[in-house]
Structure formats: C-alpha cells, structure tokens
Scaffold this active site. Structure first.
Site, short mmCIF file in Angstrom:
data_model
loop_
_atom_site.label_atom_id
_atom_site.label_comp_id
_atom_site.label_asym_id
_atom_site.label_seq_id
_atom_site.Cartn_x
_atom_site.Cartn_y
_atom_site.Cartn_z
N LYS A 63 -3.15 -5.77 -3.88
CA LYS A 63 -3.08 -5.34 -5.39
C LYS A 63 -3.76 -4.04 -5.55
CE LYS A 63 -0.62 -8.71 -7.82
NZ LYS A 63 0.23 -8.37 -8.46
N LYS A 68 -10.22 -2.80 -2.63
CA LYS A 68 -11.28 -2.66 -3.87
C LYS A 68 -10.86 -3.63 -4.89
CE LYS A 68 -13.85 0.95 -2.49
NZ LYS A 68 -15.30 0.95 -3.04
N SER A 93 -13.20 8.60 -7.97
CA SER A 93 -12.20 9.51 -7.86
C SER A 93 -11.17 8.58 -6.97
CB SER A 93 -12.29 10.65 -7.30
OG SER A 93 -13.03 10.73 -6.09
N ASN A 95 -10.11 4.35 -4.97
CA ASN A 95 -9.22 3.15 -5.10
C ASN A 95 -10.17 2.17 -5.96
OD1 ASN A 95 -7.04 3.90 -3.37
ND2 ASN A 95 -8.42 3.06 -1.40
N ASP A 187 -13.35 -12.53 18.12
CA ASP A 187 -14.64 -12.54 18.64
C ASP A 187 -15.62 -11.51 17.85
OD1 ASP A 187 -14.09 -14.11 20.82
OD2 ASP A 187 -12.70 -12.76 21.53
N GLY A 195 -19.91 3.37 1.30
CA GLY A 195 -21.08 2.71 0.48
C GLY A 195 -21.56 1.24 1.23
N GLY A 197 -19.98 -1.64 0.78
CA GLY A 197 -19.62 -3.21 -0.18
C GLY A 197 -18.78 -3.82 0.84
N ASN A 326 -3.59 3.82 0.22
CA ASN A 326 -2.88 4.78 -0.91
C ASN A 326 -3.03 6.15 -0.53
OD1 ASN A 326 -2.58 2.85 -3.00
ND2 ASN A 326 -4.79 2.72 -3.44
#
Lengths: 341, 341
Positions: A63, A68, A93, A95, A187, A195, A197, A326
């Site tokens: 989605k 993100k 700026s 996703n 494997d 960043g 995440g 995107n």
C-alpha cells in the site's frame, strides 16, 4: 558493554533495542487488516547471473508503493484514541510522507505533512491523494524540524518519525516475518539501508526467528554512512550525499544504529551505475517497477565483493527486499540517461 | 447453422470448436510442472478511476514474460515422444518465438525459430537465451512461411502455430481456470486480441465454468480487424496495421474466429494514446512492467465506450489480462515519446 554484547547470543540481546520480536508480532497483528501481504517473485535468468536462488520480496506492491506503510501504519494505529484524535505530523519528502498520510486517512485522523518546497510534484501529489495536509517549508533539515514543531504546538498532533522510532522499526520488521513464512529456507537477506528502520526491524525479527541467517545491508557509495559507521563503530554522518537513490540519503539514528552495529553482517556499497543496471534487470526481467533505492540489495548480491567472498559461498537462497516502486517515470528516465552517459 | 448456434447455450457448443473445457483442463495438468501460477494484483487508486474493482492477472510474470508460454508448452508437451524428437519449428518475431524455444528447451528437444531479419535484437536474444536455433528470413509473411516449410522438410520438425491451433488455444485457456480460482466473483473479463488464441481459449473456459461472465476483447484502433470481423460477421483482414502495440498486429484464424464470433460480447478499440496512458498507470501505480499490447484491456475498461454503456453498469468485478511484459526499455521510451508528442 560492547564486549558483553559481542559475547552474548543475538537473541537474548533483543530486550535492549527499541523493538523486539514481540513488538514486531504485535505490529503484524495491528497492521494486518490494512497492509498487503506482498508477493515473492523469482526469475531464473537473474538466478543464473547471480549463481544463487534469489527471492524478491516485492514491497513495491505494498500500500502506498513502499514498505514505509508498515511502520507508519503500526505507529498510527498504536496511538490511544484520545491522542490519535489530535492527528499526526511528520516531515518527509518521500515514501514516509505518503505512508503516514495513508495510515491516518485509514484511521480517520488528520495528517500534517511538512514537505520541502523543492520536492517533486509527484511526491506531493501522493500525499494529497491520501488526504494529507501538505505544509511546505524551506529545503533544509532545520526548517523541516522547526515547521513540524510549530504544527505540533498548534494542533497537538503526534510526530511519527521516519525510522528512529520503536513503533516504526517494529512495523518494518513485519516484512521479515512474512518473508520467512513464504520462503523458509532463506540463508541470507539483503536490505537497502538509509536511516536503518527497515534494516533494524528485519534484523531483529530475523535473528529471533532464524539466528543462523545473515543480514546484509546495501547502500549507495555516494551515501555510505552506514558502511562508514560500521567501520568506525559509531554513527558517522556525511557532509553531503550524492546518489540516484533518493530514498537512501538519511543517516542512522540512535535507536537503529545499535541493531545495525550488532546484528548486521556487513554493509555492501554499490555505485550508481550498478544501481541502474539492477533497475534495468528488475524492469526487463522481473517485470516490476522499482525505484532506484529499492534495488541496492540486488546490486550488492551481484557485486564482486559479495560474489567473491569465500565466507558467503554457502548463501544459496537469498532474500532481497525490493523496498519501493514510487518513481516519476519521466524524471527517472532523464536521470538514468544522465548517469549512464 | 449460424441460427442454430445463436439458439443453443454456449456450453453445449464447445464441442464444435478447436478447444474445449476438457482440453483446457488437460492442458492445465500438462503445463502445471513448468508454468507459473501468476499472481493477481489490485490497486485502489486505479479502481477509483475506473469506478469498478479491477483484478489484474499478471501474465507478464509468466515464464518467458508472457502468456504465450502456456500454449507453446501445452503444444510441445502434447507431442508423442517419437515426433517430439524431431524438434519443433515456428515463425514469429515476438513472444511466441521465445515461448516455443523455452518449452522445447525444457522438454530437451530442438526448436527452430524463423525470425524476420528486421526483428529487434532483444527479441532474438530472448530466443537464443532459451537455446532456440534462430534462422533469419526476409520480413514478409511469404518468406517466413517458406523458410519454416524448408526447415520442416529438412529436419522433420513439427510446426507450432502461434494461435490458430487447438493445443495452443487450450494452453491459453488455462489463464482463465486459474484466474477464476483466484477471483471467483468476476463479472467480466477483458482480453487483448490479435490472432485470437488467448481470447478464444479464455472464452471457452469462461463460458463453460461461469456462463454469465461477459468476455470483452480489446484491440488497437490501428489494427482493428477483430472489431471489423465482429461487425461483418466474417474474418476481415487489413491491408496494413499501425499501432504501438506490436503484439497485436496479427489477424484472426479459422479456428479462433468462430469462438470470437459466438462467445465474445464486444470488441472495444482503443487509441495508441489510450494505450500509453494505461501503460503509465501500470508502471507508476500497479508497479509492473508491461508491454504496450498488454494494457489494451485496461485502456478499454477506462474508455468512454465501456464506462458509459448502460448494459455494463453491473460489471463490478472485472478481470484484466496483462498479457506480457517483454519490452526493450530504451526502444519503448523512444516510441512513447514520439506517440505522445
């Protein structure tokens, strides 16, 4: 402390980090009604080139067009009702901006998105499509943070950070839980890092569910802060970054870095030329639309550095996270043409 | 005879055609070890634009990059062992050529592919990648057929026609059997039409398994022989064709036409500009690589002609076949730029 960490098994360490397997499994249950279970694709001609079995986890089909949404959705739906009513705010700026707007739209709360005024029109259009309240600011981190703070003060909205946040890291970690169910014999796994995440969420899930798996992060040479950080043993930031991979220009945060430091096998850097070649392979052979940032994992698997490392010869089944799709096709084509000339 | 056909139910008519539900189910079992079960994708923002629930059957992810592998694989694996040993031959400049080469490679028999000498290098490379023996000829149908006949005479290879063949039609019909299992509530289905192999296979499967479903064929205005044939009640061929959709330039055959005549609701034509818009939508929002021929179904669903037809207002859940994704990105971009200027 550092010595202790290295002597202890990865699993037992998870309590020290901002996310953990329990928080990732809770995130999975929380976002399940809203997020796609993304498909895994394979391609025999790419396998032949890589000399391994590659499994592509297609978060470009998530989605909002990128992984993100998982983290943003988990954060937005973690908020207590009373807090959520005040809305959410973020500055981005890319996703993450669209993901927060979409998650807030689904929950039915306001989303204020602070966007640098030089952002591509298509990114702003994505935020607006999901009902986000776009607030433009100067294209500096200082202006972004100050504007977001003002919005917070005026509206009471809660900040949803793009990566340095336990709820966001937990949401991103759900990618791995799904992936391992789809391909149990992985494997190794290759993750684009910016960043941190996605990388930290995946690493925490992976080391808890399958401790033998190797986690590789991949990043552009022109924004190689994660590789430099691993080498230095501390967070390194760069005075400037220069890469076609516009989603990989952020630096590690204090919550993501410890996970990257402890659980990531290696950070492999790739050139923009390698990124463009990997993109072309994805478009022409895997038949998927991916953004430049999404393919650094594939580029890293195909790199000499990985292919020729004798320690990794037994990595037969490799998971690759295609993180997003995107792109503004016209702009992309122009930048590819320039970068390969 | 024509009157009788119109009075009889679609189901009972299937015995008269070159393929039937039993031959399609047999094809499915035959190709199942080799062909992908392709995923179905959805996109809420495209649904909003179409005002319907669109389900995209992604044959661009099929082996060889197009649905053509289903028919070629069924034909190649239908051959008795003694016949198969002599190899197979076809003449094609497109996806059928690569599909026959791949199916023959899997069976371990020779494939002789006659290719017009002006074919794009990437198409020839695809055939060679699958081990096909490429034989070039002049870019005329006469030279293609004559060269193929010579190969047949010299090698004893069996001709695998691109569409006008019961085995090929049966193989293509397996798309629908799979699709209906994935999305049982389909009200209508949109299929790109060229020689009619895919359309007739799908129509025969669909009318047998779900008689109420509406079958729409879609084709470019610049190669609208199927629409003209439906209007005239007989096969119409065109002196020339002109469209960006290079896979949709063939004309109906005597085996595919009766199915199109009897079972297809309507043939909807779309302009090259509508095709380019639908491609952009697929790349940017659905995140898939598709070739121009693959998107005529989407373009037709979005067209005024379909949207405003009161007879079709109850078509809520619509299946769209994205038939293939084999594109030379550089060439595609050039042709798109030219067509939208």
């Amino acid at each position: 402390m550092e010595t202790l960490k290295q002597d202890t098994s990865a699993l037992s360490l998870q309590q020290e980090y901002a996310a953990s397997l329990p928080s990732i499994l809770a995130a999975r249950a929380r976002i399940q009604p809203y997020a796609h279970v993304t498909p895994v694709l394979t391609c025999s001609s790419i396998n032949a080139e890589a000399g391994r079995n590659l499994h592509f986890k297609c978060e470009n089909f998530q989605k909002g067009g990128a992984f993100k949404f998982r983290g943003a959705c988990n954060a937005v739906f973690s908020l207590p009702e009373e807090t959520a009513k005040q809305g959410v705010v973020t500055h981005s700026s890319g996703n993450h901006a669209a993901a927060v707007a979409l998650a807030a739209q689904i929950r039915g709360i306001p989303a204020h998105i602070v966007v640098p005024k030089n952002s591509p029109a298509c990114k702003i259009a994505n935020v607006e499509r999901y009902g986000g309240n776009v607030i433009t600011c100067e294209p500096t981190m200082e202006s972004r943070e100050k504007t977001a703070k003002t919005v917070q003060d005026e509206t009471g909205a809660v900040m949803i950070p793009p990566f340095n946040d336990g709820r966001v890291m937990s949401g991103q970690g759900t990618v791995f839980v799904e992936f391992l169910e789809q391909v149990p014999n992985l494997d190794a796994i290759f993750v684009p890092i910016s960043g941190g995440g996605l990388t930290s969420g995946i690493a925490l899930a992976a080391k808890a569910l399958k401790p033998t798996i190797k986690i590789f992060a991949a990043e552009p040479m022109g924004a190689d802060d994660a590789a430099q950080s691993k080498a230095a043993g501390k967070i390194v930031t760069l005075p400037e970054v220069n890469t076609i991979a516009d989603g990989l220009r952020a630096f590690l945060g204090d919550l993501t870095w410890p996970v990257v430091r402890d659980l990531v096998e290696d950070v492999i850097t790739v050139s923009d030329c390698e990124i463009v070649n990997a993109m072309k392979m994805c478009y022409e052979r895997l038949k998927v639309t991916v953004e430049p940032s999404a393919v650094v994992g594939l580029a890293a698997v195909l790199s000499h550095r990985f292919q020729e490392d004798p320690r990794h010869l037994n990595c037969n089944d490799i998971g690759i996270i295609l993180s997003g799709g995107n792109v503004d096709l016209d702009a992309l084509w122009t930048s590819i043409s320039q970068s390969i000339q």
